[in-house]
Design a protein around this motif. Structure first.
Motif, mmCIF file in Angstrom:
data_model
loop_
_atom_site.group_PDB
_atom_site.id
_atom_site.type_symbol
_atom_site.label_atom_id
_atom_site.label_comp_id
_atom_site.label_asym_id
_atom_site.label_seq_id
_atom_site.Cartn_x
_atom_site.Cartn_y
_atom_site.Cartn_z
ATOM 1 N N ILE A 132 -5.337 -1.211 6.484
ATOM 2 C CA ILE A 132 -3.959 -0.986 6.050
ATOM 3 C C ILE A 132 -3.085 -2.105 6.608
ATOM 4 N N THR A 133 -2.289 -2.717 5.755
ATOM 5 C CA THR A 133 -1.372 -3.787 6.149
ATOM 6 C C THR A 133 0.057 -3.312 5.938
ATOM 7 N N PRO A 134 0.816 -3.090 7.024
ATOM 8 C CA PRO A 134 2.222 -2.710 6.860
ATOM 9 C C PRO A 134 3.021 -3.864 6.241
ATOM 10 N N SER B 23 3.028 0.210 2.934
ATOM 11 C CA SER B 23 1.836 -0.467 3.434
ATOM 12 C C SER B 23 0.896 -0.645 2.253
ATOM 13 N N ALA C 235 -3.294 -1.450 1.130
ATOM 14 C CA ALA C 235 -4.593 -1.169 1.724
ATOM 15 C C ALA C 235 -5.732 -1.514 0.785
ATOM 16 N N THR D 194 2.411 9.778 5.745
ATOM 17 C CA THR D 194 2.446 9.162 4.420
ATOM 18 C C THR D 194 2.809 10.242 3.403
ATOM 19 N N LEU E 98 1.366 -11.840 5.928
ATOM 20 C CA LEU E 98 0.677 -10.553 5.832
ATOM 21 C C LEU E 98 -0.833 -10.723 5.636
ATOM 22 N N VAL F 205 1.553 4.368 0.885
ATOM 23 C CA VAL F 205 0.399 3.484 0.963
ATOM 24 C C VAL F 205 -0.030 3.207 -0.471
#
Length: 145
Positions: free
Chosen positions: A3-5, A11, A13, A29, A126, A91
């Motif tokens: 997962i990348t905020p 985020s 993912a 979430t 990112l 997400v």
């Protein structure tokens, strides 16, 4: 699932498993967005299984399937509106997170929140290549610098 905020609300993912979707419900979430077409890859959950897992976890679920060639302004707008309207964290996923961030980044450029010239650096920060977003903007009249 990696997962990348992106910001406080969104985020992106990689493809989650059913167990990972269940865990999202425990993290606060509120919405899971699936940006993969069904049948894209052997072994992916697919819309029905994801929707059931999301419902069981107490998440809202939205399917906006896109590929690079099929991505439209309607997809970008629908994605952006869903993220902004969600009552809490979102997400969004695809195979790697790139398509999901591409949808968001294009929307940010079109909304005037991100300069076209900042796009590639934004993605690099990112860890995601947004060159496809840059090409889309160039081809669809959103690539002014």
């Amino acid at each position: 699932m990696k997962i990348t905020p992106v910001n406080d609300k969104l985020s992106v993912a990689h493809q989650p498993s059913e167990a990972e979707i269940a865990a999202l419900g425990e993290t606060g979430t509120t919405l899971l967005i699936n940006n993969r077409p069904d049948g894209e890859e052997a072994g992916q959950l697919g819309t029905q299984a994801e929707a059931a897992a999301a419902e069981a976890a107490g998440l809202s679920y939205l399917h906006i399937p896109v590929t690079g060639p099929s991505l439209s302004r309607e997809d970008v707008d629908r994605f952006r509106e869903a993220v902004l309207a969600a009552p809490g964290p979102v997400v969004a996923h695809c195979r790697s997170g790139t398509r999901s961030l591409t949808l968001w980044a294009i929307g940010e450029v079109l909304a005037g929140n991100l300069g076209r010239e900042e796009l590639l650096d934004y993605g690099a920060r990112l860890g995601i290549d947004l060159s496809g977003a840059a090409r889309w903007l160039d081809a669809h009249g959103g690539g002014e610098v």
